[in-house]
Design a protein around this motif. Structure first.
Motif, PDB file in Angstrom:
ATOM      1  N   LEU A 116      -7.491  35.285 -26.578  1.00 20.51           N
ATOM      2  CA  LEU A 116      -6.563  34.598 -27.481  1.00 20.51           C
ATOM      3  C   LEU A 116      -7.273  33.809 -28.567  1.00 20.51           C
ATOM      4  N   ASN A 117      -8.564  33.545 -28.367  1.00 21.75           N
ATOM      5  CA  ASN A 117      -9.310  32.726 -29.322  1.00 21.75           C
ATOM      6  C   ASN A 117     -10.026  33.562 -30.385  1.00 21.75           C
ATOM      7  N   ARG A 118      -9.941  34.882 -30.274  1.00 24.72           N
ATOM      8  CA  ARG A 118     -10.700  35.755 -31.168  1.00 24.72           C
ATOM      9  C   ARG A 118     -10.187  35.668 -32.597  1.00 24.72           C
ATOM     10  N   ILE A 119     -11.129  35.646 -33.536  1.00 29.48           N
ATOM     11  CA  ILE A 119     -10.820  35.720 -34.966  1.00 29.48           C
ATOM     12  C   ILE A 119     -11.305  37.088 -35.448  1.00 29.48           C
ATOM     13  N   ASN A 120     -10.373  38.028 -35.559  1.00 29.37           N
ATOM     14  CA  ASN A 120     -10.707  39.400 -35.916  1.00 29.37           C
ATOM     15  C   ASN A 120     -11.083  39.466 -37.400  1.00 29.37           C
ATOM     16  N   PRO A 121     -12.313  39.851 -37.725  1.00 28.15           N
ATOM     17  CA  PRO A 121     -12.731  39.873 -39.137  1.00 28.15           C
ATOM     18  C   PRO A 121     -11.973  40.874 -39.988  1.00 28.15           C
ATOM     19  N   ALA A 122     -11.293  41.837 -39.363  1.00 27.17           N
ATOM     20  CA  ALA A 122     -10.507  42.792 -40.136  1.00 27.17           C
ATOM     21  C   ALA A 122      -9.191  42.191 -40.609  1.00 27.17           C
ATOM     22  N   ILE A 123      -8.793  41.054 -40.027  1.00 25.57           N
ATOM     23  CA  ILE A 123      -7.511  40.438 -40.336  1.00 25.57           C
ATOM     24  C   ILE A 123      -7.671  39.107 -41.052  1.00 25.57           C
ATOM     25  N   TRP A 124      -8.668  38.318 -40.635  1.00 24.73           N
ATOM     26  CA  TRP A 124      -8.841  36.963 -41.156  1.00 24.73           C
ATOM     27  C   TRP A 124      -9.765  36.946 -42.368  1.00 24.73           C
ATOM     28  N   PRO A 125      -9.757  35.862 -43.169  1.00 25.48           N
ATOM     29  CA  PRO A 125     -10.647  35.772 -44.335  1.00 25.48           C
ATOM     30  C   PRO A 125     -12.111  35.981 -43.964  1.00 25.48           C
ATOM     31  N   ARG A 126     -12.864  36.461 -44.906  1.00 20.40           N
ATOM     32  CA  ARG A 126     -14.245  36.856 -44.642  1.00 20.40           C
ATOM     33  C   ARG A 126     -15.136  35.696 -44.222  1.00 20.40           C
ATOM     34  N   THR A 127     -14.793  34.476 -44.558  1.00 17.80           N
ATOM     35  CA  THR A 127     -15.625  33.339 -44.150  1.00 17.80           C
ATOM     36  C   THR A 127     -15.092  32.650 -42.901  1.00 17.80           C
ATOM     37  N   SER A 128     -14.103  33.243 -42.223  1.00 16.14           N
ATOM     38  CA  SER A 128     -13.494  32.603 -41.061  1.00 16.14           C
ATOM     39  C   SER A 128     -14.399  32.663 -39.836  1.00 16.14           C
ATOM     40  N   SER A 129     -14.327  31.634 -39.024  1.00 14.52           N
ATOM     41  CA  SER A 129     -15.016  31.611 -37.735  1.00 14.52           C
ATOM     42  C   SER A 129     -14.455  30.456 -36.926  1.00 14.52           C
ATOM     43  N   ILE A 140      -2.943  46.293 -46.112  1.00 15.47           N
ATOM     44  CA  ILE A 140      -3.964  45.479 -45.469  1.00 15.47           C
ATOM     45  C   ILE A 140      -3.637  45.382 -43.981  1.00 15.47           C
ATOM     46  N   ALA A 141      -4.559  44.841 -43.212  1.00 14.13           N
ATOM     47  CA  ALA A 141      -4.351  44.660 -41.777  1.00 14.13           C
ATOM     48  C   ALA A 141      -3.703  43.309 -41.526  1.00 14.13           C
ATOM     49  N   TYR A 142      -2.553  43.345 -40.853  1.00 16.56           N
ATOM     50  CA  TYR A 142      -1.860  42.121 -40.452  1.00 16.56           C
ATOM     51  C   TYR A 142      -2.001  41.853 -38.955  1.00 16.56           C
ATOM     52  N   VAL A 143      -2.027  42.912 -38.150  1.00 16.58           N
ATOM     53  CA  VAL A 143      -2.132  42.789 -36.700  1.00 16.58           C
ATOM     54  C   VAL A 143      -3.181  43.776 -36.200  1.00 16.58           C
ATOM     55  N   GLU A 144      -3.488  43.687 -34.907  1.00 14.42           N
ATOM     56  CA  GLU A 144      -4.619  44.417 -34.343  1.00 14.42           C
ATOM     57  C   GLU A 144      -4.561  45.921 -34.584  1.00 14.42           C
ATOM     58  N   ASP A 145      -3.382  46.513 -34.549  1.00 10.09           N
ATOM     59  CA  ASP A 145      -3.284  47.975 -34.663  1.00 10.09           C
ATOM     60  C   ASP A 145      -3.348  48.481 -36.106  1.00 10.09           C
ATOM     61  N   ASP A 146      -3.310  47.579 -37.064  1.00 10.82           N
ATOM     62  CA  ASP A 146      -3.311  47.990 -38.470  1.00 10.82           C
ATOM     63  C   ASP A 146      -4.698  48.438 -38.911  1.00 10.82           C
ATOM     64  N   GLU A 147      -4.721  49.433 -39.778  1.00  8.41           N
ATOM     65  CA  GLU A 147      -5.971  49.890 -40.382  1.00  8.41           C
ATOM     66  C   GLU A 147      -5.817  49.862 -41.891  1.00  8.41           C
ATOM     67  N   ALA A 148      -6.632  49.057 -42.543  1.00 12.48           N
ATOM     68  CA  ALA A 148      -6.594  48.981 -44.001  1.00 12.48           C
ATOM     69  C   ALA A 148      -7.487  50.069 -44.591  1.00 12.48           C
ATOM     70  N   PRO A 149      -7.032  50.742 -45.634  1.00 12.78           N
ATOM     71  CA  PRO A 149      -7.863  51.786 -46.243  1.00 12.78           C
ATOM     72  C   PRO A 149      -9.110  51.197 -46.884  1.00 12.78           C
ATOM     73  N   ASP A 150     -10.196  51.951 -46.838  1.00  6.93           N
ATOM     74  CA  ASP A 150     -11.443  51.548 -47.488  1.00  6.93           C
ATOM     75  C   ASP A 150     -11.290  51.735 -48.999  1.00  6.93           C
ATOM     76  N   ILE A 151     -11.509  50.654 -49.765  1.00  9.14           N
ATOM     77  CA  ILE A 151     -11.246  50.691 -51.207  1.00  9.14           C
ATOM     78  C   ILE A 151     -12.126  51.712 -51.923  1.00  9.14           C
ATOM     79  N   LYS A 152     -13.374  51.829 -51.517  1.00  8.52           N
ATOM     80  CA  LYS A 152     -14.247  52.814 -52.168  1.00  8.52           C
ATOM     81  C   LYS A 152     -13.740  54.228 -51.916  1.00  8.52           C
TER      82      LYS A 152
END
Length: 460
Positions: free
Chosen positions: A28-41, A279-291
């Motif tokens: 429950l404490n995990r901060i998923n980098p695919a969902i949260w801001p890039r500087t989050s921890s 974009i990814a909002y929840v764990e099952d979401d996959e955001a497309p790679d922009i490149k």
């Protein structure tokens, strides 16, 4: 299927998939980098963004509070500029627009799309180059068009026959010759929620390719010497993770380009495929790679135009959510925790649908975490709800939060940088929250939070 699409079926039979609670996460404490801001921890248990503890942000600025990770947003602007080098990247201002965002866009070399006179005013107020502004809208007023003409915006995307006549008249009157594009309804079925799908024929935007309205719009523009037709525009919807629809749209636009060349001897130099990338909002979401998106769109345009015997036009895209969405979070303070035995626990926060209407509007899903501390308590099936006088006032329909959650704790909702502040209201006379930008351990207000005085101002 989009996470927003609710399958049809008998509600009295097996519980529909969208009404089944999600599985509890392992941590429950995990901060998923695919969902949260890039500087989050997490630092000593508390969520940090931009080097700042959210508890300090809440103490200094209050809650609810929109927090925007400047490094995250700027880095995504640069990602687009790099991925689409040689093409035009115009940020879709409707996602979230304020003076500071416009300054970041100017610094990073992107253009901006505006959809109203107010959004245009924001862009012009900080000296943003008018030639890098595109004006959208399905019902632009004469005043809005006049201001765009006087400012010298780079493009105006026309949306109806009436607008073509209106703009042609105003352009002649003011001695201008704006560059215009025709918004084409391509009939592509985007796999997203009905309210954010924009390319099917039965909706308010654009001119239909299938009915011939788009071709007629081209004829009318070419007949007006005060307008310069430079290209076609298409937008198939929002929160799209399957890019196949863009290829279909590009092929249909190419067929119109061929028709224009054959009928008028005109080769249009520009093609705008819009935005809407998810974009990814929840764990099952996959955001497309922009490149990969950029490479794919360029190849699609190159191939369809080559197949049609046309020169490859200059490509333009209009990302909004993918630039500003992941870098934003919203902080709330827990007010009450109410257990509804046998169902779930209702966690009431000090905001709600006035600062995030997306869940109530079209079933958006979000990730929520206890942000002010870590917890080893077991997971508790929760519904994060607001304080408004509406049973549909939900921010997160179903999620798991620690069972020791208590009044005074802080909850953070991820990926709220796009559309939450833009769609915010004063329902029940709640002031709209401040927007704070964080970077390198410093925070500054970029949109001031409202007060009760602001709510009463203007009343007689």
């Amino acid at each position: 299927m989009s996470r927003f699409a609710h399958p049809a079926g008998d509600r009295h039979a097996e519980t529909p998939p969208h009404e089944r609670p999600p599985l509890a996460p392992a941590d429950l404490n995990r901060i998923n980098p695919a969902i949260w801001p890039r500087t989050s921890s997490r630092v000593e248990g508390a969520l940090t963004v931009g080097g700042l503890d959210v508890r300090e942000l809440a103490r200094e600025f209050g809650t609810p509070l929109y927090v925007l990770d400047e490094d995250d947003v700027r880095s995504r602007m640069r990602d687009y500029a790099t991925a689409f080098a040689g093409s035009e990247v115009h940020y879709a201002g409707k996602a979230f627009l304020c003076k500071e965002i416009v300054r970041w866009l100017q610094d990073e070399g992107l253009g901006v799309d505006v959809a109203s006179g107010g959004e245009l005013a924001v862009a012009l107020s900080v000296g943003f180059p008018a030639e890098r502004i595109t004006l959208h809208g399905n019902n632009k007023s004469a005043a809005e068009l006049t201001r765009a003409l006087e400012a010298g915006v780079g493009h105006i995307v026309v949306d109806s026959y009436e607008e073509i006549a209106r703009l042609g008249y105003l352009a002649e009157r003011h001695g201008k010759r704006p560059k215009v594009m025709v918004r084409v309804t391509t009939g592509v079925e985007a796999h997203t929620h009905e309210f954010i799908a924009t390319a099917h024929d039965d909706q308010k935007f654009g001119l239909s390719l299938n009915s011939g309205a788009a071709a007629e719009a081209v004829r009318r523009i070419l007949a007006l010497p005060s307008l310069e037709l430079v290209g076609l525009h298409s937008h198939i919807g929002s929160q799209i993770v399957d890019t196949a629809g863009f290829e279909v749209a590009a092929r249909r636009l190419a067929s119109l380009l061929v028709q224009i060349k054959e009928e008028h001897g005109v080769v249009l130099p520009e093609l705008d495929l819009g935005g809407g990338y998810g974009i990814a909002y929840v764990e099952d979401d996959e955001a497309p790679d922009i490149k990969l998106v950029a490479d794919g769109l360029r190849e699609i345009v190159r191939k369809v135009c080559t197949d049609a015997g046309l020169p490859v036009p200059r490509l333009a895209v209009e990302p909004g959510r993918t630039i500003v969405g992941p870098g934003g979070i919203t902080l709330y303070e827990v007010g009450t925790v109410k257990d509804v035995e046998g169902l779930r626990t209702y966690v009431s926060i000090d905001g709600g649908m006035s600062d995030n209407v997306r869940t109530a509007l079209y079933g958006a899903e979000y990730t929520a975490v206890l942000a002010s501390r870590e917890s080893t308590a077991p997971p508790m099936l929760s519904r994060v709800v607001g304080k408004h006088c509406e049973s549909g006032d939900m921010v997160v329909r179903d999620c798991y939060l620690p069972a020791d959650l208590a009044p005074g704790d802080l909850i953070a909702i991820a990926a709220t940088g796009a559309y939450c502040r833009s769609l915010a209201s004063n329902y029940n006379y709640l002031p709209r929250p401040a927007v704070v930008a964080v970077a390198d351990g410093e925070a500054r207000v970029i949109v001031r939070g409202e007060t009760e005085d602001d709510l009463l101002r203007g009343q007689l």
